[in-house]
Design a protein around this motif. Structure first.
Motif, PDB file in Angstrom:
ATOM      1  N   TYR A  14       0.842  -1.197   0.000  1.00 53.51           N
ATOM      2  CA  TYR A  14       0.000   0.000   0.000  1.00 53.51           C
ATOM      3  C   TYR A  14       0.880   1.250   0.000  1.00 53.51           C
ATOM      4  O   TYR A  14       2.077   1.186   0.335  1.00 53.51           O
ATOM      5  CB  TYR A  14      -0.936   0.005   1.210  1.00 53.51           C
ATOM      6  N   LEU A  18       3.100  -0.259   3.679  1.00 54.47           N
ATOM      7  CA  LEU A  18       2.785  -1.543   4.296  1.00 54.47           C
ATOM      8  C   LEU A  18       2.675  -2.644   3.238  1.00 54.47           C
ATOM      9  O   LEU A  18       1.947  -2.502   2.266  1.00 54.47           O
ATOM     10  CB  LEU A  18       1.459  -1.454   5.048  1.00 54.47           C
ATOM     11  N   ASN A  40      -6.787 -10.969  11.899  1.00 53.27           N
ATOM     12  CA  ASN A  40      -7.007  -9.607  11.409  1.00 53.27           C
ATOM     13  C   ASN A  40      -5.738  -9.098  10.753  1.00 53.27           C
ATOM     14  O   ASN A  40      -4.640  -9.271  11.274  1.00 53.27           O
ATOM     15  CB  ASN A  40      -7.346  -8.657  12.567  1.00 53.27           C
ATOM     16  N   GLY A  41      -5.915  -8.456   9.591  1.00 55.38           N
ATOM     17  CA  GLY A  41      -4.771  -7.839   8.935  1.00 55.38           C
ATOM     18  C   GLY A  41      -3.890  -8.802   8.156  1.00 55.38           C
ATOM     19  O   GLY A  41      -2.837  -8.416   7.645  1.00 55.38           O
ATOM     20  N   ALA A  42      -4.322 -10.056   8.024  1.00 53.12           N
ATOM     21  CA  ALA A  42      -3.500 -11.056   7.330  1.00 53.12           C
ATOM     22  C   ALA A  42      -3.373 -10.750   5.838  1.00 53.12           C
ATOM     23  O   ALA A  42      -2.407 -11.148   5.186  1.00 53.12           O
ATOM     24  CB  ALA A  42      -4.093 -12.444   7.530  1.00 53.12           C
ATOM     25  N   GLY A  43      -4.377 -10.050   5.285  1.00 53.79           N
ATOM     26  CA  GLY A  43      -4.348  -9.726   3.855  1.00 53.79           C
ATOM     27  C   GLY A  43      -5.451 -10.388   3.048  1.00 53.79           C
ATOM     28  O   GLY A  43      -5.468 -10.320   1.814  1.00 53.79           O
ATOM     29  N   LYS A  44      -6.420 -10.973   3.737  1.00 56.91           N
ATOM     30  CA  LYS A  44      -7.481 -11.714   3.048  1.00 56.91           C
ATOM     31  C   LYS A  44      -8.319 -10.812   2.153  1.00 56.91           C
ATOM     32  O   LYS A  44      -8.570 -11.115   0.993  1.00 56.91           O
ATOM     33  CB  LYS A  44      -8.384 -12.413   4.085  1.00 56.91           C
ATOM     34  N   THR A  45      -8.758  -9.677   2.718  1.00 50.68           N
ATOM     35  CA  THR A  45      -9.606  -8.760   1.950  1.00 50.68           C
ATOM     36  C   THR A  45      -8.813  -8.121   0.809  1.00 50.68           C
ATOM     37  O   THR A  45      -9.342  -7.912  -0.287  1.00 50.68           O
ATOM     38  CB  THR A  45     -10.204  -7.681   2.881  1.00 50.68           C
ATOM     39  N   THR A  46      -7.542  -7.847   1.054  1.00 53.40           N
ATOM     40  CA  THR A  46      -6.689  -7.300  -0.004  1.00 53.40           C
ATOM     41  C   THR A  46      -6.609  -8.284  -1.171  1.00 53.40           C
ATOM     42  O   THR A  46      -6.734  -7.896  -2.342  1.00 53.40           O
ATOM     43  CB  THR A  46      -5.268  -7.024   0.550  1.00 53.40           C
ATOM     44  N   GLN A  85     -16.914  -7.518   2.701  1.00 53.79           N
ATOM     45  CA  GLN A  85     -16.889  -7.614   4.165  1.00 53.79           C
ATOM     46  C   GLN A  85     -17.763  -6.534   4.795  1.00 53.79           C
ATOM     47  O   GLN A  85     -18.479  -6.783   5.754  1.00 53.79           O
ATOM     48  CB  GLN A  85     -15.432  -7.481   4.634  1.00 53.79           C
ATOM     49  N   GLU A 160     -15.868 -12.946   4.849  1.00 52.13           N
ATOM     50  CA  GLU A 160     -16.404 -13.092   6.206  1.00 52.13           C
ATOM     51  C   GLU A 160     -17.929 -13.088   6.227  1.00 52.13           C
ATOM     52  O   GLU A 160     -18.551 -12.199   6.803  1.00 52.13           O
ATOM     53  CB  GLU A 160     -15.845 -11.998   7.109  1.00 52.13           C
ATOM     54  N   HIS A 192     -12.643 -15.910  10.181  1.00 45.47           N
ATOM     55  CA  HIS A 192     -11.835 -16.043  11.403  1.00 45.47           C
ATOM     56  C   HIS A 192     -12.236 -17.300  12.139  1.00 45.47           C
ATOM     57  O   HIS A 192     -11.570 -17.707  13.064  1.00 45.47           O
ATOM     58  CB  HIS A 192     -12.093 -14.880  12.370  1.00 45.47           C
TER      59      HIS A 192
END
Ligand SMILES: Nc1ncnc2c1ncn2[C@@H]1O[C@H](COP(=O)(O)OP(=O)(O)OP(=O)(O)O)[C@@H](O)[C@H]1O
Ligand SMILES: [Mg+2]
Length: 307
Positions: A14, A18, A40-46, A85, A160, A192
């Motif tokens: 990004y 990051l 959380n923040g693992a990159g799934k949605t990205t 999500q 999710e 999750h």
């Protein structure tokens, strides 16, 4: 058969600097339910965002049904249904209207027969003329799935799907997703909830801090990483484990009335072996029960091992 989605050396950094995705390569098979687990923040949605063309990759390629998601964006987007999500459902629009509109956005000819079939599949048909705003939370989620299916996609992304829903609705959602898969849809979902992956998925991926740390058939994963344990209730209590059984690393409990033995799920030294050794040692038991590590423990151990 060629995969429905083919991801190669995909990366994302990004603007903030990051690195949300380290190089990721993954094939999604036709007709499977693939569950991507990750904190959380693992990159799934990205990852989903890039596949669906909503987020620009920094490197690598994604093909959907053989088409490149950048060069052939309109084509690949039309093959994809996405339930994001973040849900926006506070609209006065009627269920059927939102489906018609969504279908139209993809340039498809009206086809209420298809939309009706989707509504029936999702048990929404009797709500087709209701305003979305007036529906319950569970119904709203179904409307979003119906909307994602309105343009007849080949693969459905559910980011999710059951976050924050109650147990009953979650089971309802699982049943629905299975029905869609049985009707030929490919499903990629993120979660999750380990139980969700365990219940639903044919294959499971685990992401952590932008890395895909594992992809495996669910059954193989459970077998490969699973540990089992068996506890024997003894006929007579023991104060210590006999030296002849030292190699089994048994654990004495219940005031000497029970022993626990741990072994790899795949190992040849399983229950039959244990019972033979007990027989040889002349120790009698009255009862036995077994336990297996859950996907939850496997997941926690994997994420802990990849900090
Ligand atoms: N638009 C953005 N700009 C900068 N950083 C972002 C942006 N979107 C996501 N990130 C960061 O990228 C990382 C991955 O986020 P992402 O939303 O893909 O994770 P996730 O696995 O979907 O998490 P969650 O389970 O919480 O939904 C996070 O560190 C997040 O803060
Ligand atoms: Mg997410």
């Amino acid at each position: 058969m060629n995969p429905i989605v083919s991801i190669r050396a995909l990366t994302k950094t990004y603007a903030s600097g990051l690195q949300a995705l380290k190089p990721i390569s993954l094939d999604i098979h036709r007709g499977e339910i693939f569950a991507m687990l990750g904190p959380n923040g693992a990159g799934k949605t990205t990852l989903i965002g890039i596949i669906c063309g909503l987020v620009r990759a920094s490197g690598g390629t994604v093909q959907v049904d053989g088409f490149d998601t950048i060069k052939d964006y309109r084509k690949t987007r039309s093959l994809i249904g996405l339930v994001p999500q973040e849900l926006h459902t506070d609209t006065f629009e009627k269920v059927i209207s939102t489906l018609r509109f969504s279908r139209g956005l993809f340039g498809l000819a009206p086809n209420d027969a298809h939309l009706d079939a989707v509504l029936k599949e999702l048990s929404l048909f009797d709500k087709r003329n209701e305003q979305i705003k007036t529906l319950s939370g569970g119904m709203k989620r179904r409307v979003l799935i119906a909307k994602a299916l309105s343009h007849e996609p080949r693969i459905l992304f559910l980011d999710e799907p059951t976050a924050g829903v109650d147990v009953e609705l979650r089971h309802d959602m699982w049943a629905m997703v299975r029905r869609l898969r049985d009707a030929g849809m490919t499903i990629f979902l993120t979660t999750h909830y380990i139980q969700e992956a365990e219940e639903m998925a044919d294959r499971i991926g685990i992401m952590n801090k932008g890395e895909l740390i594992m992809v495996e058939d669910k059954a193989v994963l459970m077998q490969k990483l699973g540990k089992k344990q068996v506890t024997l209730e003894l006929a007579q209590s023991l104060s210590t484990i006999p030296a002849s059984l030292d190699d089994l690393k048994l654990e004495l409990s219940g005031g000497g009335h029970a022993v626990t033995y741990r072994y790899e799920a795949q190992s040849a030294n399983g229950i039959a072996y244990l019972l033979r050794r007990f027989d040889e040692a002349g120790i009698a038991f009255t009862d036995l029960h077994t336990e297996q590590t859950s996907l939850e423990e496997i997941f926690v151990n994997l994420v802990r091992a990849n900090p």
